[in-house]
Scaffold this active site. Structure first.
Site, PDB file in Angstrom:
ATOM      1  CG  ASP A 180     -10.598  10.081  -9.102  1.00 31.12           C
ATOM      2  OD1 ASP A 180      -9.618  10.756  -8.736  1.00 31.12           O
ATOM      3  OD2 ASP A 180     -11.701  10.134  -8.545  1.00 31.12           O
ATOM      4  CB  SER A 226     -11.677   9.759  -1.793  1.00 35.58           C
ATOM      5  OG  SER A 226     -12.924  10.051  -2.332  1.00 35.58           O
ATOM      6  CG  HIS A 234     -10.989  13.071  -6.005  1.00 36.18           C
ATOM      7  ND1 HIS A 234     -11.423  11.809  -6.346  1.00 36.18           N
ATOM      8  CD2 HIS A 234     -11.285  13.215  -4.697  1.00 36.18           C
ATOM      9  CE1 HIS A 234     -11.957  11.228  -5.291  1.00 36.18           C
ATOM     10  NE2 HIS A 234     -11.881  12.052  -4.280  1.00 36.18           N
TER      11      HIS A 234
END
Length: 654
Positions: A220, A298, A189
């Protein structure tokens, strides 16, 4: 049912950006009841555009937080022994040897425990000067998202760093880390819709262009490479470690919101179980930790006290009733992604069995099916596109998977004293697309063995679009496009209508390549909704703007439409006088073929459209069913709903 389904469905938005927590039709199971105060955030960079919130299923009501980022590659070792409650040492039954194709950069030595380290020993609990921090890099990404309401163009370009000019909202960077062999790992993402990705090492002031080698939406994870040799001079590499145990210390490293330098937070492992992955609308093994994970973390690594990377930070749980709940992608999932890339030269996806299962906790139900106590799960539906359709029937009871007994709650043994969802066996790192699994089933009271090929699930309404740009086809001002989760997310529920949402969510693909073709709306605002590019040739069809049922395009000149490419092929090859389109609820649109062709150029010019179709529709049409015969089947929407859609724990997709 449709109204109830839509009420369970939402897309989350945060103050830092746009994100998506769309409802999965097959793989996402939440145990907690839905409340608006519980949100799952994917720390994802975002632009200034806000999307209409959509309701989520009864899953632990989670919301995604925007940070566009991606991941890179690495290898994991076998899972190390874990301690039981009684202190006895055990080894996880998921441990498997890993390939060594991805070599690491930099001089490294083994410590007394055999862990590979970069020439400096990491002190337990002290990461201040640890060289493993130097393997963590900052990621800068420029994003260009498609416009699903106007599929021939893209939205305004934005970056995942700096400050937005219009509203001065801080946009976020993300993190990645070096795993060697000229590769880095980050979240998928983080680099979604990325047109340019750059990375910068710790303590350096130079950004280097990175290339995306592979992107795993379900897990992901993304794999990056940097061709400039300057970037790799003196680079430190991380070694993926074992699956941790409960209460093991964990340190999360990255570049989150609040500063430009590296950030380190500490906590412990709180839980390990099959977890919902918000970005990929899937369920895979996940590690829950209590260390702070913020937007920007992230793609950053999580370390144990030995300096090993035990996973990748990727999402957090927000709730008024809970604090400090973050999630890490474990090395078992990362290794599956890397092995898949090494084996196939690309990411091919996590396999699934393709069945809807019901738990067998009730004694009377087990007795009726002649199933022993506490064993098995009942097959309620088999997906038409799965190989299991050839060997399983509704009413079968699956009691074992490759010799491992399946419990009546749909769980299997995990480590020594734990149990985990049955789906884990299918998607674990030793299982790949095309592998064969042996199932022990009870059919009519008789025990038998069958074999099924495991393949990635085929979604009738995809969650992500390959290539990142939607297909479209324009005929006399009517704009056709395939239905996707991203289009639903961008549009509003009011404009789409309950009927479309229900059928889109609860329908199964009958063959690979099938699509639901609809008329594209030309505005995100329901009050300005328009499905037709107005011209004299389509006069009288303006009323379609107010008909929600007219979204579904079912047939062209009596032939059932298989997908958007099939529709374009039918129109191109038709030589008759009238083009007849049949929509849902018996609505019909008839256009004169020659007049439509003559008006096309003016329509495109008036709306600044360069082509009447997307580039993918210029390729020769290939029938996905293997023949060019017309086909017909039951209407969309009569498929059963799953637990992922209604939060019904007794039904699970596997």
């Amino acid at each position: 049912m449709a109204a109830a389904a839509v009420a369970c469905w939402f897309c989350a938005i945060t103050s830092t950006g746009t994100s998506r927590y769309s409802l999965s039709s097959s793989q996402r199971l939440f145990a907690a009841p839905h409340t608006p105060n519980h949100r799952l955030f994917v720390t994802k960079a975002s632009n200034d555009k806000k999307k209409t919130p959509k309701r989520s299923p009864r899953k632990s009501a989670k919301e995604t937080e925007g940070i566009s980022q991606k991941k890179s590659t690495g290898r994991s070792k076998d899972e190390r022994p874990c301690a039981n409650a009684d202190g006895n040492s055990v080894r996880s039954n998921t441990g498997q040897p890993h390939s060594t194709a991805f070599k690491s950069f930099g001089a490294r030595i083994k410590d007394s425990k055999g862990f590979l380290m970069n020439d400096q020993q990491v002190e337990t609990g002290n990461f201040q000067d640890a060289t493993c921090l130097n393997a963590v890099v900052k990621v800068y990404c420029t994003h260009t998202e498609p416009d699903y309401s106007l599929p021939w163009q893209k939205q305004r370009q934005y970056t995942s760093t700096g400050r937005h000019v219009l509203n001065s909202l801080p946009l976020l960077t993300c993190s990645a880390f070096i795993i060697g062999d000229g590769k880095l790992l980050t979240n998928a993402h983080c680099i979604e819709y990325g047109t340019q990705v750059k990375v910068k090492r710790r303590g350096d002031d130079t950004k280097y262009v990175a290339k995306v080698l592979a992107r795993g939406v379900e897990c992901d994870i993304a794999l990056l490479s940097v061709e400039n040799e300057e970037f790799w001079k003196g680079a430190q590499s991380l070694q993926l470690g074992h699956l941790p145990c409960l209460q093991d210390a964990v340190t999360v490293v990255g570049y989150p919101l609040g500063g430009d330098t590296i950030s380190v937070t500490k906590g412990v492992v709180s839980r390990i179980e099959v977890t919902s992955y918000a970005h990929g609308s899937s369920e895979l093994l996940g590690i829950q930790i209590d260390a702070a994970i913020n937007p920007g973390n992230s793609g950053g690594p999580a370390f144990n006290d030995q300096g090993e990377c035990i996973g990748v930070a990727f999402q957090v749980y927000r709730s008024d009733d809970a604090e400090n709940i973050g999630y890490v992608i474990p090395t078992t999932v990362v290794s599956h992604f890397l092995d898949d890339y090494q084996k196939n030269g690309k990411y091919s996806g996590f396999p699934c069995l393709g069945v809807l299962l019901q738990k067998l906790e009730n004694p009377a139900l087990r007795a009726c099916l002649k199933v022993p106590p506490n064993e098995g799960v009942l097959v309620r539906r088999v997906e038409p596109t799965s190989d299991a359709i050839n060997v399983l029937k509704e009413g079968d009871v699956i009691v074992s998977f490759d010799g491992i007994n399946v419990g009546c709650e749909g769980t299997v043994p995990f480590r020594s004293t734990e149990r985990i969802a049955f789906r884990y066996l299918i998607s674990q790192r030793i299982r790949f697309a095309g592998d064969v699994a042996e199932l022990g089933i009870i059919r009519g009271g008789a025990l038998m063995k069958v074999q099924a090929v495991l393949n990635p699930r085929v979604h009738l309404v995809p969650y992500h679009i390959e290539g990142g740009q939607p297909s479209y086809f324009i005929v006399a001002g009517l704009v056709f496009t395939p239905l996707s989760d991203l289009l639903i997310e961008e549009a509003s529920e009011e404009s789409l209508g309950l009927k479309l949402l229900a059928r889109a969510r609860y329908s199964l693909a009958t063959f690979k390549g099938e699509q639901i073709v609809i008329l594209s709306q030309q505005s995100k605002n329901p009050s300005l909704l328009c499905k037709v590019l107005a011209d004299e040739v389509n006069i009288g069809y303006e009323s379609m703007e107010y008909m929600q049922a007219s979204y579904f395009v079912l047939k062209f000149n009596g032939t059932r439409i298989k997908n958007i490419h099939h529709l374009a092929h039918l129109v191109d090859s038709f030589k008759g006088e009238y083009l007849v389109f049949e929509f849902e609820d018996n609505y019909i649109s008839v256009l004169e073929r020659k007049a439509s062709a003559a008006a096309l150029s003016d329509i495109l010019t008036a709306n600044s459209i360069s082509s009447e179709r997307s580039p993918d529709l210029l390729e020769p049409y290939v029938d996905p069913t293997g023949n060019n015969q017309a086909y017909d089947h039951q209407d969309y929407g009569d498929s059963p709903v799953s637990n992922s859609e209604f939060g019904f724990d007794a039904l699970i997709w596997t």
